[in-house]
Design a protein around this motif. Structure first.
Motif, mmCIF file in Angstrom:
data_model
loop_
_atom_site.group_PDB
_atom_site.id
_atom_site.type_symbol
_atom_site.label_atom_id
_atom_site.label_comp_id
_atom_site.label_asym_id
_atom_site.label_seq_id
_atom_site.Cartn_x
_atom_site.Cartn_y
_atom_site.Cartn_z
ATOM 1 N N LYS A 276 0.951 -1.143 -0.249
ATOM 2 C CA LYS A 276 -0.117 0.097 0.122
ATOM 3 C C LYS A 276 0.965 1.183 0.067
ATOM 4 O O LYS A 276 0.571 2.317 -0.597
ATOM 5 C CB LYS A 276 -0.957 0.044 1.260
ATOM 6 C CG LYS A 276 -2.167 -0.562 1.005
ATOM 7 C CD LYS A 276 -3.065 -0.326 2.076
ATOM 8 C CE LYS A 276 -4.509 -0.931 2.033
ATOM 9 N NZ LYS A 276 -5.436 -0.451 3.264
ATOM 10 N N GLU A 277 2.029 1.228 0.795
ATOM 11 C CA GLU A 277 2.726 2.377 0.962
ATOM 12 C C GLU A 277 3.392 2.576 -0.306
ATOM 13 O O GLU A 277 3.608 3.517 -0.752
ATOM 14 C CB GLU A 277 3.714 2.188 1.858
ATOM 15 C CG GLU A 277 4.678 3.410 2.509
ATOM 16 C CD GLU A 277 3.911 4.579 2.810
ATOM 17 O OE1 GLU A 277 4.001 5.912 2.493
ATOM 18 O OE2 GLU A 277 2.841 4.409 3.578
ATOM 19 N N LEU A 278 4.013 1.638 -0.886
ATOM 20 C CA LEU A 278 4.610 1.637 -2.269
ATOM 21 C C LEU A 278 3.529 1.927 -3.306
ATOM 22 O O LEU A 278 4.007 2.762 -4.197
ATOM 23 C CB LEU A 278 5.133 0.138 -2.592
ATOM 24 C CG LEU A 278 6.348 -0.249 -1.766
ATOM 25 C CD1 LEU A 278 6.612 -1.877 -2.205
ATOM 26 C CD2 LEU A 278 7.599 0.380 -2.119
ATOM 27 N N VAL A 279 2.548 1.644 -3.246
ATOM 28 C CA VAL A 279 1.600 2.013 -4.407
ATOM 29 C C VAL A 279 1.442 3.512 -4.233
ATOM 30 O O VAL A 279 1.293 4.330 -5.332
ATOM 31 C CB VAL A 279 0.436 1.251 -4.386
ATOM 32 C CG1 VAL A 279 -0.809 1.955 -5.086
ATOM 33 C CG2 VAL A 279 0.502 -0.122 -4.772
ATOM 34 N N THR A 280 1.191 4.214 -2.848
ATOM 35 C CA THR A 280 1.058 5.567 -2.658
ATOM 36 C C THR A 280 2.303 6.144 -3.160
ATOM 37 O O THR A 280 2.028 7.448 -3.904
ATOM 38 C CB THR A 280 0.989 5.719 -1.276
ATOM 39 O OG1 THR A 280 -0.269 5.062 -0.682
ATOM 40 C CG2 THR A 280 0.866 7.110 -1.046
ATOM 41 N N GLN A 281 3.508 5.711 -3.117
ATOM 42 C CA GLN A 281 4.669 6.486 -3.663
ATOM 43 C C GLN A 281 4.644 6.321 -4.996
ATOM 44 O O GLN A 281 5.286 7.558 -5.828
ATOM 45 C CB GLN A 281 5.978 6.043 -2.832
ATOM 46 C CG GLN A 281 6.050 5.831 -1.488
ATOM 47 C CD GLN A 281 6.046 7.251 -0.782
ATOM 48 O OE1 GLN A 281 6.478 7.999 -1.448
ATOM 49 N NE2 GLN A 281 5.286 7.423 0.354
ATOM 50 N N GLN A 282 4.248 5.187 -5.653
ATOM 51 C CA GLN A 282 4.448 5.126 -7.186
ATOM 52 C C GLN A 282 5.929 5.341 -7.663
ATOM 53 O O GLN A 282 5.890 6.328 -8.786
ATOM 54 C CB GLN A 282 3.384 6.159 -7.847
ATOM 55 C CG GLN A 282 1.921 5.518 -7.797
ATOM 56 C CD GLN A 282 1.541 4.172 -8.697
ATOM 57 O OE1 GLN A 282 1.924 4.386 -9.878
ATOM 58 N NE2 GLN A 282 1.290 3.280 -8.012
ATOM 59 N N VAL A 283 6.753 4.868 -7.182
ATOM 60 C CA VAL A 283 8.178 5.067 -7.608
ATOM 61 C C VAL A 283 8.533 3.975 -8.443
ATOM 62 O O VAL A 283 8.601 2.732 -8.260
ATOM 63 C CB VAL A 283 9.166 5.246 -6.548
ATOM 64 C CG1 VAL A 283 10.631 5.496 -7.082
ATOM 65 C CG2 VAL A 283 8.908 6.507 -5.642
ATOM 66 N N VAL A 284 8.933 4.114 -9.745
ATOM 67 C CA VAL A 284 9.397 2.966 -10.566
ATOM 68 C C VAL A 284 11.055 2.920 -10.594
ATOM 69 O O VAL A 284 11.433 3.998 -10.963
ATOM 70 C CB VAL A 284 9.126 3.203 -12.090
ATOM 71 C CG1 VAL A 284 9.575 2.158 -12.841
ATOM 72 C CG2 VAL A 284 7.431 3.408 -12.064
ATOM 73 N N PRO A 285 11.455 2.035 -10.022
ATOM 74 C CA PRO A 285 13.142 1.915 -9.923
ATOM 75 C C PRO A 285 13.909 1.870 -11.294
ATOM 76 O O PRO A 285 13.089 1.451 -12.366
ATOM 77 C CB PRO A 285 13.226 0.558 -9.232
ATOM 78 C CG PRO A 285 12.182 -0.338 -9.718
ATOM 79 C CD PRO A 285 11.164 0.763 -9.601
ATOM 80 N N ALA A 286 14.940 2.368 -11.166
ATOM 81 C CA ALA A 286 15.743 2.248 -12.470
ATOM 82 C C ALA A 286 16.737 0.885 -12.436
ATOM 83 O O ALA A 286 17.500 1.023 -11.387
ATOM 84 C CB ALA A 286 16.758 3.354 -12.372
ATOM 85 N N HIS A 287 16.595 -0.154 -13.267
ATOM 86 C CA HIS A 287 17.295 -1.247 -13.172
ATOM 87 C C HIS A 287 18.635 -1.240 -13.854
ATOM 88 O O HIS A 287 18.604 -0.251 -14.658
ATOM 89 C CB HIS A 287 16.610 -2.449 -13.791
ATOM 90 C CG HIS A 287 15.278 -2.715 -13.184
ATOM 91 N ND1 HIS A 287 14.286 -3.182 -13.860
ATOM 92 C CD2 HIS A 287 14.806 -2.703 -11.935
ATOM 93 C CE1 HIS A 287 13.237 -3.254 -12.986
ATOM 94 N NE2 HIS A 287 13.405 -3.045 -12.022
ATOM 95 N N SER A 288 19.577 -1.633 -13.261
ATOM 96 C CA SER A 288 20.973 -1.359 -13.969
ATOM 97 C C SER A 288 20.904 -2.302 -15.447
ATOM 98 O O SER A 288 20.590 -3.455 -15.265
ATOM 99 C CB SER A 288 22.104 -1.814 -12.736
ATOM 100 O OG SER A 288 23.488 -2.123 -13.523
#
Length: 288
Positions: A276-288
């Motif tokens: 839930k917290e991650l969905v709220t943040q909506q941050v897409v990581p940068a994969h190496s």
């Protein structure tokens, strides 16, 4: 924009040579039990999209006494983990025993080179082949990750923090210090997370025996007292709110010891809190 949670089952569990009953074999059923218990539905209800990558197909010696005997299993785990991590915003690994970390972290260190590992566990898992009395590989799993139990390190010690580790003995504490592993005792956990959480990509190894028995009775090697569920909810919220959390692996939940589904309910609540917290943040990581 959707937030994607990848699910990967890793049913790896080696026996404890000192336990003739071999209950740890039941940990291979954990991924199936968590899926059947509604885990994917709970994640979808947070608004996240689920990609289920199934279970890693493993063939290995359940009586293994060296990590080298598991090298093929670790390779299979690493291959599947890297694929799932690159196709997800957040990876949820369903284990299995703690030894699976050698496979998952080999992959995740490639995907996130500056990764910091948060190892939640009542035990330190920092025995070495020289210090161990049981020769149980699970008790050496974190030591193996940083190169203290033979083989080259996957992560440097300073890339690892053990949270709780209440059962750590003096030999383990001494070796952790030698290798630069941070140790945050349970009474300092919330403060440490609020003030010292590294500002880099984060990954959680979550051994469920870190929790108190009243909320997690489904473990084979408990150590009292455990961390309260409410404290763990707070911890996960803090970590997820950092916008740096890339994945979490659940280990040592034994569904055969969870006759009233108390442990399952706890896991579902903790995963829901985190996602839930991650969905709220909506941050897409940068994969190496």
């Amino acid at each position: 924009m959707t937030f994607t949670v990848g699910i990967l089952g890793v049913p790896l569990s080696v026996f404890n040579p000192n336990d003739a009953s071999k209950p740890l074999d039941q940990l291979t059923e954990t991924p199936r039990a968590l899926r059947a218990g509604g885990l994917l539905e709970v994640i979808r209800n947070t608004g996240a999209t689920v990609k289920d990558f199934g279970d890693v197909k493993l063939t290995y010696n359940k009586n293994a006494k060296t990590f080298d005997e598991l090298k093929n299993a670790f390779s299979a785990i690493a291959t599947a983990t890297e694929r799932a991590a690159r196709a997800s915003d957040f990876l949820l690994v369903l284990g299995g025993g703690c030894t699976l970390a050698t496979g998952t972290l080999r992959a995740l260190h490639k995907v996130y080179p500056h990764l910091h590992l948060l190892w939640f566990d009542s035990h330190a898992d920092f025995e070495t082949p020289e210090s161990t009395h049981s020769h149980y590989l699970g008790g050496m799993s974190l030591a193996h990750v940083v190169g203290a139990a033979g083989d080259p390190p996957i992560l440097k010690g300073e890339q690892v923090t053990l949270l709780s580790g209440r059962a750590a003995n003096w030999a383990e504490i001494s070796t952790m210090r030698e290798f630069g592993v941070k140790h945050c005792p349970p009474e300092n956990m919330t403060e440490w997370l609020q003030t010292e959480l590294p500002p880099v990509d984060l990954y959680i190894h979550f051994d469920v025996d870190v929790l108190e028995l009243s909320s997690m009775p489904a473990v084979d090697i408990p150590y009292l007292p455990g961390v309260k569920k409410a404290e763990m909810v707070t911890a996960l919220k803090i970590i997820a709110a950092s916008k740096k959390l890339r994945g979490l692996e659940l280990t040592v939940y034994n569904p055969y010891r969870d006759v009233s589904d108390i442990g399952l309910t706890t896991i579902l609540q903790l995963v829901e809190t985190c996602v839930k917290e991650l969905v709220t943040q909506q941050v897409v990581p940068a994969h190496s």
